[in-house]
Design an enzyme around this catalytic site. Structure first.
Site, mmCIF file in Angstrom:
data_model
loop_
_atom_site.group_PDB
_atom_site.id
_atom_site.type_symbol
_atom_site.label_atom_id
_atom_site.label_comp_id
_atom_site.label_asym_id
_atom_site.label_seq_id
_atom_site.Cartn_x
_atom_site.Cartn_y
_atom_site.Cartn_z
ATOM 1 N N CYS A 276 0.843 -1.200 0.000
ATOM 2 C CA CYS A 276 0.000 0.000 0.000
ATOM 3 C C CYS A 276 0.883 1.256 0.000
ATOM 4 C CB CYS A 276 -0.926 -0.004 1.216
ATOM 5 S SG CYS A 276 -0.076 0.184 2.798
ATOM 6 N N CYS B 201 2.817 1.874 3.195
ATOM 7 C CA CYS B 201 3.907 0.910 3.354
ATOM 8 C C CYS B 201 5.130 1.341 2.543
ATOM 9 C CB CYS B 201 3.469 -0.487 2.930
ATOM 10 S SG CYS B 201 2.090 -1.138 3.891
#
Length: 77
Positions: free
Chosen positions: A10, A13
């Site tokens: 994501c 992240c």
């Protein structure tokens, strides 16, 4: 030093990974930074949310995007 960023890919992240790399660079330390995206590997750390930061196999943060300064603080502990 071994540092892992746990997350499935994501945006947060990926940003955490960049912040970890920047923190390591600014601190001038030798560290192996690894991005862990395999869900089974992530689950082995028994965390409930990502992104997560693991330093020397110890989970130090879960579920939030840390700034470069916050990462530096956690690494230096």
């Amino acid at each position: 030093m071994k540092i892992k960023v746990l997350g499935t890919g994501c945006k947060k992240c990926k940003e955490l990974e960049q912040n970890v790399l920047a923190a390591v660079n600014e601190m001038g330390i030798e560290a192996e930074v690894e991005k862990v995206e395999d869900i089974r590997d992530i689950m082995s750390y028994k965390i409930m949310s990502t992104p997560a930061l693991v330093v020397e196999e110890k989970v130090v943060s879960t579920g939030k995007l840390l700034s470069v300064g916050q990462v530096k603080e956690l690494i230096s502990k």
